[in-house]
Scaffold this motif. Sequence first.
Motif, PDB file in Angstrom:
ATOM      1  N   CYS A 156       0.832  -1.212   0.000  1.00  0.00           N
ATOM      2  CA  CYS A 156       0.000   0.000   0.000  1.00  0.00           C
ATOM      3  C   CYS A 156       0.863   1.258   0.000  1.00  0.00           C
ATOM      4  N   VAL A 158       1.014   5.449   0.389  1.00  0.00           N
ATOM      5  CA  VAL A 158       0.426   6.733   0.771  1.00  0.00           C
ATOM      6  C   VAL A 158       1.173   7.804  -0.017  1.00  0.00           C
ATOM      7  N   SER A 178      -3.964   2.562   2.826  1.00  0.00           N
ATOM      8  CA  SER A 178      -4.250   3.385   1.652  1.00  0.00           C
ATOM      9  C   SER A 178      -4.911   2.498   0.612  1.00  0.00           C
TER      10      SER A 178
END
Length: 422
Positions: A156, A158, A178
């Motif tokens: 993930c 960000v 995220s």
Amino acid sequence: MLKAVILIGGPQKGTRFRPLSFEVPKPLFPVAGVPMLQHHIEACAKVPNMKEILLIGFYQPNEELSRFLLNAQQEFKISIRYLQEYAALGTGGGIYHFRDQIVAGGPEAFFVLNADVCSAFPLAEMLSFQEEHGEPNSFVILGTTANRTQSLNYGCIVENDKTNEVLHYVEKPSTFVSDIINCGIYLLKPDIFQHIGAVFQKNQQDMLLEEPTNGWHRAEAIRLEQDIFTALAGRGKLYVYKTQSFWSQIKSAGSAIYASRLYLNQYHTSHPERLASNKAGGPKISGNVYIHPTASIDPSAMLGPNVSIGTGVTIGAGVRVRESVILHGATLQDHCCVLNSIVGWDSTIGKWARVEGTPSDPNPNDPLAKIDSETLFREGKLTPSITILGCNVTIPSEVIILNSIVLPHKDLNRSFKNQIIL
């Protein structure tokens, strides 16, 4: 000048792809009529200034792989080489081990692609994105949007909304981080090897301090995602290019049918000549279908949508095939029905037999849904999934094979459902 590296893994990987990976290395499994890797190579060869494609993995070089590379070099007029690791070194360890080969000739940048993804491969877009964003030596990850629950199964990212810089990277987090996920396709600069080298040296020092283990914990086994990206995030070095086009992992055999559908759909623009059409005296085609020119198909058969027919396949009268892959040399006798299945090499399905699976597609009502990498068993029962016949399986006439996996060289004599037939 540019290069591309494709990470193809090795024989102890691709276990979720059995029994199909017994016959052919998973990266050479045909998806939409051509080996999985050919989609990657084709995309790389289209990038202007691409000089060489390197495959890195730990398969023993075999005849099939060598033949594939030879044909691909002739077709795409580009140097393609296979570099074999001595062991599984991870996504960072493999490219670090062969760093001299990658930087030979002085490429400005190189792509790294995982072999088990299917994608529109927006490589040219990633290049122009890299030129516009960040400092000259920044790296780019291809990202896409997933839904909240499924994002936990991926790396993930960000990002900074304005600059697209990666502020934070977590591989398979335990709670929501995220909805932007890593697609396993990267654009890196030779600079990356300094970062991997630092991790390598740290690993070596840690190993000197530790008790000697059984040799598994090699200093060279480095994961690009957890060991490198997590550390680079938030340091102005790492950017994410978000793609709107299709992307999926190909982990299990079920996801190969879904990937096949995505690629067949792309053929409308990229390779219309690969899609079959309704012709006088030919079978009835519904939706996107790939038929190899050597296949022999009765005009009363009906194929599609999402069907690929391999070399030398024979299909009899009144046969119905939908959402399936029929591999080379298979025979489908009159009036049999094949749905959501993969029929292995040289297998035979008898008259009026029915071979059917349960599709493992992402949720069609959620545009962000990805395919779930299902476990084979749930609560002690086989999870209903697509039906797979290994190579050289014989299904008798008038039986039903439902949600089952049949291992190679089996002669069945009755119907089965929800079973692995060993």
